[in-house]
Design a protein around this motif. Structure first.
Motif, PDB file in Angstrom:
ATOM      1  N   LEU A 198       0.816  -1.211   0.000  1.00  0.00           N
ATOM      2  CA  LEU A 198       0.000   0.000   0.000  1.00  0.00           C
ATOM      3  C   LEU A 198       0.852   1.265   0.000  1.00  0.00           C
ATOM      4  N   ALA A 199       2.107   1.154   0.415  1.00  0.00           N
ATOM      5  CA  ALA A 199       3.016   2.302   0.368  1.00  0.00           C
ATOM      6  C   ALA A 199       3.283   2.748  -1.061  1.00  0.00           C
ATOM      7  N   ASN A 200       2.957   1.890  -2.016  1.00  0.00           N
ATOM      8  CA  ASN A 200       3.145   2.227  -3.427  1.00  0.00           C
ATOM      9  C   ASN A 200       1.831   2.446  -4.152  1.00  0.00           C
ATOM     10  N   ASP A 201       0.737   2.510  -3.398  1.00  0.00           N
ATOM     11  CA  ASP A 201      -0.581   2.711  -4.005  1.00  0.00           C
ATOM     12  C   ASP A 201      -0.912   4.201  -3.991  1.00  0.00           C
ATOM     13  N   ILE A 222      10.464  -0.189   0.135  1.00  0.00           N
ATOM     14  CA  ILE A 222       9.772   0.896   0.827  1.00  0.00           C
ATOM     15  C   ILE A 222      10.524   2.208   0.658  1.00  0.00           C
ATOM     16  N   ALA A 223      11.856   2.128   0.619  1.00  0.00           N
ATOM     17  CA  ALA A 223      12.666   3.340   0.532  1.00  0.00           C
ATOM     18  C   ALA A 223      12.419   4.121  -0.746  1.00  0.00           C
ATOM     19  N   GLY A 224      11.965   3.453  -1.796  1.00  0.00           N
ATOM     20  CA  GLY A 224      11.680   4.139  -3.051  1.00  0.00           C
ATOM     21  C   GLY A 224      10.197   4.247  -3.338  1.00  0.00           C
ATOM     22  N   SER A 225       9.379   4.012  -2.325  1.00  0.00           N
ATOM     23  CA  SER A 225       7.928   3.964  -2.509  1.00  0.00           C
ATOM     24  C   SER A 225       7.307   5.348  -2.642  1.00  0.00           C
ATOM     25  N   VAL A 257      15.641   4.761   4.051  1.00  0.00           N
ATOM     26  CA  VAL A 257      14.536   5.721   4.081  1.00  0.00           C
ATOM     27  C   VAL A 257      15.039   7.074   4.580  1.00  0.00           C
ATOM     28  N   ARG A 258      15.799   7.046   5.659  1.00  0.00           N
ATOM     29  CA  ARG A 258      16.322   8.291   6.232  1.00  0.00           C
ATOM     30  C   ARG A 258      17.237   9.015   5.243  1.00  0.00           C
TER      31      ARG A 258
END
Length: 295
Positions: A198-201, A222-225, A257-258
């Motif tokens: 869902l992080a990419n939706d 997730i880091a590129g989401s 991510v950071r």
């Protein structure tokens, strides 16, 4: 309120923009959000062993004898009564949401139609809605979460997820879109696969206030989401002795991510000697929600 009625409300006049909803939360500024507490002394982190200067990374003291055997009447089955407040269950029920040609059984506390924000908890493998609604397991932490959410004008949802694939993520997506309020999406263990999807939706991300990953499966994607590109706040909590998903692998996701942008709003909480289930018992939900809702 049942979900059928909720859909009727959604088509009506109660449609609030995310900024308005967050603006109505008790706060002095976006960076200093403070929620009304619930048993904060009992659930606060018992001790901080290490903390980064900016607070983005911390190692929390965890002791199995203290945090399970002294806290529970029956270890891992029933917490002492001082840790729970059951009045919130007057506002709890099991709802059925029809979406994608399926019925999604969902534990629901509060009124999603009139809420100022919502928290959706996604369980891991072998779980169902009962895990996130249980008042006595995991040291009473789910009871505290329900009380915190409802006590601050929110709604709490704990759906039964049948599978951790596109079908499962589609069902959780339907719940996110069922309301018109900012949603904190909290995913435990294998449920984090749903969070990652869902992080990419692009329909879901604008509805989210933040994401919490509790003992989650590391996913560098997730880091590129889309969520990270939108600078959505993320909290990672993990046990250092997790034998299912190594904490170092999840820390690597956090680090990436950071590094995606300056001062990215992400936190990593490591429970020293904690196991795979420790984050569900020990995560300080007040601190976590304040951080995720502060944007």
């Amino acid at each position: 309120m049942c979900f059928d009625a909720l859909r009727a409300v959604r088509r009506g006049s109660i449609v609030l923009a995310m900024a308005i909803v967050l603006g109505n939360l008790p706060q002095t500024s976006a960076a200093a959000l403070e929620l009304k507490g619930h048993k904060d002394r009992l659930f606060a982190y018992p001790g901080i062993l290490t903390m980064a200067k900016d607070g983005s990374y911390m190692v929390v003291d965890y002791d199995k004898m203290r945090d399970i055997h002294r806290r529970d009447i029956e270890p891992e089955r029933r917490v002492r009564s001082s840790y729970v407040s059951l009045k919130v269950n007057r506002l709890s029920r099991v709802a059925e949401h029809q979406a994608n040609g399926r019925t999604i059984e969902t534990g629901l506390t509060g009124d999603l139609a009139g809420a100022r924000f919502a928290v959706i908890f996604v369980h891991g493998r072998g779980g169902d809605q009962r895990l996130g609604m249980n008042d006595y397991t995991f040291g009473g932490n789910f009871n505290r979460l329900k009380n915190l959410v409802v006590g601050n004008g929110g709604a709490y949802l704990a759906p039964t997820v049948q599978s951790f694939d596109d079908q499962g993520s589609g069902d959780v997506k339907a719940l996110v879109l069922a309301g018109r309020v900012p949603v904190v999406l909290a995913c435990a263990s294998m449920g984090s696969i749903i969070c990652a999807k869902l992080a990419n939706d692009t329909e879901v991300v604008p509805r989210l206030a933040g994401i919490a990953l509790l003992g989650g499966a590391p996913d560098m994607g997730i880091a590129g989401s889309a969520a990270v590109k939108a600078r959505l706040p993320i909290v990672f909590t993990h046990g250092s002795d997790d034998s299912v998903y190594a904490w170092g692998d999840q820390k690597a996701v956090f680090d990436k991510v950071r590094a995606s942008s300056e001062a990215y709003p992400a936190r990593f909480v490591l429970f020293n000697t904690g196991s795979h289930g420790t984050p569900m018992r020990m995560t300080d939900w007040k601190q976590t929600l304040e951080f995720l809702l502060s944007r």
